[in-house]
Design an enzyme around this catalytic site. Structure first.
Site, PDB file in Angstrom:
ATOM      1  CB  CYS A  24      -0.875   0.194   1.094  1.00  0.00           C
ATOM      2  SG  CYS A  24      -1.721  -1.400   1.575  1.00  0.00           S
ATOM      3  NE  ARG A  55       4.662   1.298  -1.571  1.00  0.00           N
ATOM      4  CZ  ARG A  55       5.670   1.027  -0.926  1.00  0.00           C
ATOM      5  NH1 ARG A  55       6.834   1.446  -1.041  1.00  0.00           N
ATOM      6  NH2 ARG A  55       5.703   0.614   0.492  1.00  0.00           N
ATOM      7  CD1 TRP A  81      -1.765  -5.777  -3.357  1.00  0.00           C
ATOM      8  CD2 TRP A  81      -1.240  -6.688  -1.452  1.00  0.00           C
ATOM      9  NE1 TRP A  81      -1.648  -6.851  -3.396  1.00  0.00           N
ATOM     10  CE2 TRP A  81      -1.033  -7.551  -2.156  1.00  0.00           C
ATOM     11  CE3 TRP A  81      -1.138  -7.046   0.165  1.00  0.00           C
ATOM     12  CZ2 TRP A  81      -0.675  -8.981  -2.155  1.00  0.00           C
ATOM     13  CZ3 TRP A  81      -0.786  -8.264   0.272  1.00  0.00           C
ATOM     14  CH2 TRP A  81      -0.393  -9.210  -0.729  1.00  0.00           C
ATOM     15  CG  ASN A 136       0.944   1.698   3.830  1.00  0.00           C
ATOM     16  OD1 ASN A 136      -0.020   1.862   3.333  1.00  0.00           O
ATOM     17  ND2 ASN A 136       1.896   2.151   3.169  1.00  0.00           N
ATOM     18  N   GLY A 137       0.177  -1.873   6.696  1.00  0.00           N
ATOM     19  CA  GLY A 137       0.477  -2.699   7.673  1.00  0.00           C
ATOM     20  C   GLY A 137      -0.776  -3.454   8.254  1.00  0.00           C
ATOM     21  CD  GLU A 149      14.863 -13.803 -10.045  1.00  0.00           C
ATOM     22  OE1 GLU A 149      14.222 -12.898 -10.419  1.00  0.00           O
ATOM     23  OE2 GLU A 149      14.481 -14.329  -8.920  1.00  0.00           O
ATOM     24  CE  LYS A 161      12.232 -11.117 -11.966  1.00  0.00           C
ATOM     25  NZ  LYS A 161      12.152 -11.596 -10.665  1.00  0.00           N
ATOM     26  CD  GLU A 218       8.241 -12.451  -9.471  1.00  0.00           C
ATOM     27  OE1 GLU A 218       8.198 -11.976  -8.180  1.00  0.00           O
ATOM     28  OE2 GLU A 218       8.916 -12.068 -10.372  1.00  0.00           O
ATOM     29  CG  HIS A 263      16.309 -38.436  -7.600  1.00  0.00           C
ATOM     30  ND1 HIS A 263      16.631 -39.662  -7.093  1.00  0.00           N
ATOM     31  CD2 HIS A 263      17.713 -37.847  -8.144  1.00  0.00           C
ATOM     32  CE1 HIS A 263      18.081 -39.924  -7.107  1.00  0.00           C
ATOM     33  NE2 HIS A 263      18.749 -38.949  -7.876  1.00  0.00           N
ATOM     34  CE  LYS A 317      10.065  -3.105  -7.065  1.00  0.00           C
ATOM     35  NZ  LYS A 317      10.767  -4.148  -8.090  1.00  0.00           N
TER      36      LYS A 317
END
Length: 609
Positions: free
Chosen positions: A2, A27, A79, A105-106, A486, A490, A493, A509, A604
């Site tokens: 947020c 964000r 958010w 925020n939080g 990574e 990507k 995402e 395996h 973000k």
């Protein structure tokens, strides 16, 4: 996550706040809102006016009336955590009398308990959020000042917060507070700003004050003061933000992700600049606050990060082991702090975070410091919480990264780990010749990155041919495995294609059962001592009719397609192998029409658990 923006001064506030919210769209958010107050008229008290909207900032802007004038205000992008995205759940939240407005925020951990008590006292809630609890606590306080009202409310709250509070009875000020979620003051000329990120401020001022945990501030048009939640005054000296407002613009690119991928050669040059010491074949890293004797006493290195930063830490750990010959490993910070870890006094801990505010990483740092550990930070934001909490560290100097998914900051973080490995290696047993070899490799990186980026058109064609896959496998060995991790992250995402990453040695395996023509595999195949082992893994995939895209230093005959990258020193090769895979993820998402800069459900800077 947020975003918060606030302003007090003489200018018309609504356009300023909406502009600030647009700067914070990267964000991640699902709703937005704004509240303002004007100067009280003759015989009239100041009144708060609010507009909120589910959706994007543009949806909020469309709802703001033409006559919406004021000189003080706060705004927010939310958010969702408590309650679904909706107009009612959007911030700001006001009390029943529309006298108090709060953005937050939080997460208020004890919100349910406080809500029950407030409802028992007759308070009617209009939203499902935890934040509305704060609003009513402030409104019900009988304290004579806004500062004391907010302090009393915060004493009842458990959890994390970055808040900004307005009150119609105190129209000359905004009170803000921080505990675990960033709050930054912007110092102007007879005007003051507040935000959760300097991105919202830099077009108006580059003089900022970053609050610490447990700190509050009062901002007025011509003044500010900072103090603790217990009321003791603190000294705050403004610092100069190094990034210009233009750094947050797209610069002619269609997306921030594309811009940031294209900036990597310049960004890598920036993280190297002024740090290389040719005389002794080493690097200068003064910010570590770790002298040679202390460095030689380190017996193990533990790297902590989340998501992309964790993957950078995996590569960094391998570099430290190979170059400095110190045992090293990486672990998700979100897991580390919950498993009651044994903290070894001979272990050096390294916390990695792009924003420097990632809550899980920050909490791990605080736990380590409580147990007496030495902790370094590897971050991109000067003055961030992790940078302040750690004993020393490295800034990666990637510049602002706006796209939710990280590209250039990941690359710069890995380069920063190469610098750290070289520094530690030369203090210990790395030879002058090997130090010189690594330095020469580092200096080649910017030109080699440019060479990879020039192959973008072909990578885009390959991405289009793989974009219809429902799932993809990524494999690599040793240095190639974290690159595969990574690259898999990507792709999922930004394109929403399911992807998994495995060590190539693990195929037999279990994961080999997934191989079929509809399940493409991306194989990381560098020219190193494991080349033939990697080729054997590709043979296994081809024997089961799997399609293969190989990324390495030469064309691979068993692959359906190959992406060839320039060869560097073996220890540094992972830096280059990851870059074409960023482009692959980008162009796959582009061909699928995804919202590339703001992927669904993601944010973000993750400043809550």
């Amino acid at each position: 996550m947020c975003g918060i923006v606030g302003y007090i001064g003489k200018r018309d506030v609504a356009p300023l706040l909406l502009e600030g919210l647009q700067r914070l769209e990267y964000r991640g958010y699902d709703s937005a809102g704004i509240v303002i107050t004007g100067k009280p008229g003759a015989g009239k008290a100041a009144a708060l006016r609010m507009v909120k909207a589910k959706g994007r900032v543009r949806d909020l802007e469309a709802k703001v009336p033409k006559r919406f004038a004021g000189t003080t205000g706060i705004a927010h992008t939310r958010w969702a955590t408590h309650g679904s995205p909706s107009d009612a759940n959007a911030h700001p939240h006001m009390d029943a009398d529309n006298r108090v407005a709060v953005v937050h925020n939080g997460i208020v951990d004890n919100a349910a308990e406080l809500r029950v008590k407030l409802e028992a006292d007759g308070v009617a809630f209009l939203s499902e959020t935890d934040t509305e609890v704060l609003t009513h606590l402030v409104a019900r306080s009988q304290a004579p000042t806004l500062e004391e009202k907010v302090r009393q409310a915060l004493q009842l709250v458990e959890g994390t917060y970055g808040i900004a509070v307005m009150h119609a009875d105190f129209p000359d000020r905004i009170v803000v507070a921080r505990n675990g979620s960033p709050v930054v003051l912007g110092i102007g000329e007879k005007e003051m700003f507040v935000a959760s990120d300097v991105a919202a401020l830099v077009s108006h001022t580059r003089q900022v004050v970053t609050l610490g945990d447990g700190e509050m501030a009062t901002i007025k048009a011509d003044d500010f003061r900072t103090y603790t939640t217990e009321g003791s005054l603190t000294s705050a000296t403004p610092t100069l933000v190094e990034w210009e407002a233009e750094s947050y613009d797209m610069g002619g690119h269609d997306t921030y992700m594309h811009k940031e991928i294209s900036e990597q050669a310049e960004a890598v040059d920036r993280v190297l600049r002024g740090r290389i010491d040719d005389r002794f074949s080493t690097v200068h890293l003064g910010g570590l606050n770790l002298d040679a004797r202390e460095a030689r006493g380190v017996r193990r290195i533990k790297i902590l990060g989340c998501g992309t930063s964790y993957h950078a830490g995996m590569i960094g750990a391998q570099m430290i082991e190979e170059i400095a010959r110190i045992p090293a490993d990486a672990e998700p910070a979100s897991e580390f702090r919950y498993r009651d870890p044994v903290v070894d006094p001979d272990t050096l801990y390294v916390a990695v975070s792009q924003s420097g505010e990632t809550y899980d990483v920050l909490a791990a740092v605080q736990e380590l410091k409580r147990k007496g550990a030495r902790v370094l930070g590897v971050v991109n934001v000067v003055g961030s919480a992790i940078a302040r909490e750690t004993d020393g560290g490295l800034y990666v100097h990637a510049g602002p990264e706006v796209c939710v998914v990280s590209t250039k900051c990941f690359t710069n973080t890995v380069v920063a780990f190469a610098l750290l490995a070289l520094h530690l290696g030369r203090i210990r047993d790395l030879s002058v010749a090997d130090g010189k070899r690594i330095i020469e490799g580092l200096r080649r990186l910017p030109a080699q990155i440019d060479e990879i980026l020039r192959d973008e058109e072909r990578i885009a064609e390959l991405a289009a041919s793989y974009a219809q896959a429902k799932s993809m496998m990524f494999i690599g060995r040793v240095r190639g495995y974290p690159v595969a991790r990574e690259a898999s992250l990507k792709l999922k995402e930004v394109s929403y294609i399911h992807a998994e990453a495995y060590p190539a040695s693990e195929l037999k395996h279990g994961p080999l059962a997934l191989i079929e023509p509809a399940m493409p595999t991306v194989a990381i195949v560098p020219d190193d001592d494991l080349l033939e082992k990697n080729r054997a893994a590709m043979e296994e995939i081809k024997a089961r009719a799997g399609r293969i895209l190989a990324v390495g230093h030469r064309e691979q005959p068993k692959a359906d397609h190959s992406i060839v990258v320039p060869k560097n020193e073996t220890e540094l090769d992972p830096i280059l192998l990851g870059i074409p895979l960023q482009l692959l993820a980008y162009h796959t998402a582009l061909s699928l029409g995804r919202d590339i800069d703001k992927p669904r459900n993601l944010a973000k800077s993750v400043t809550v658990e």
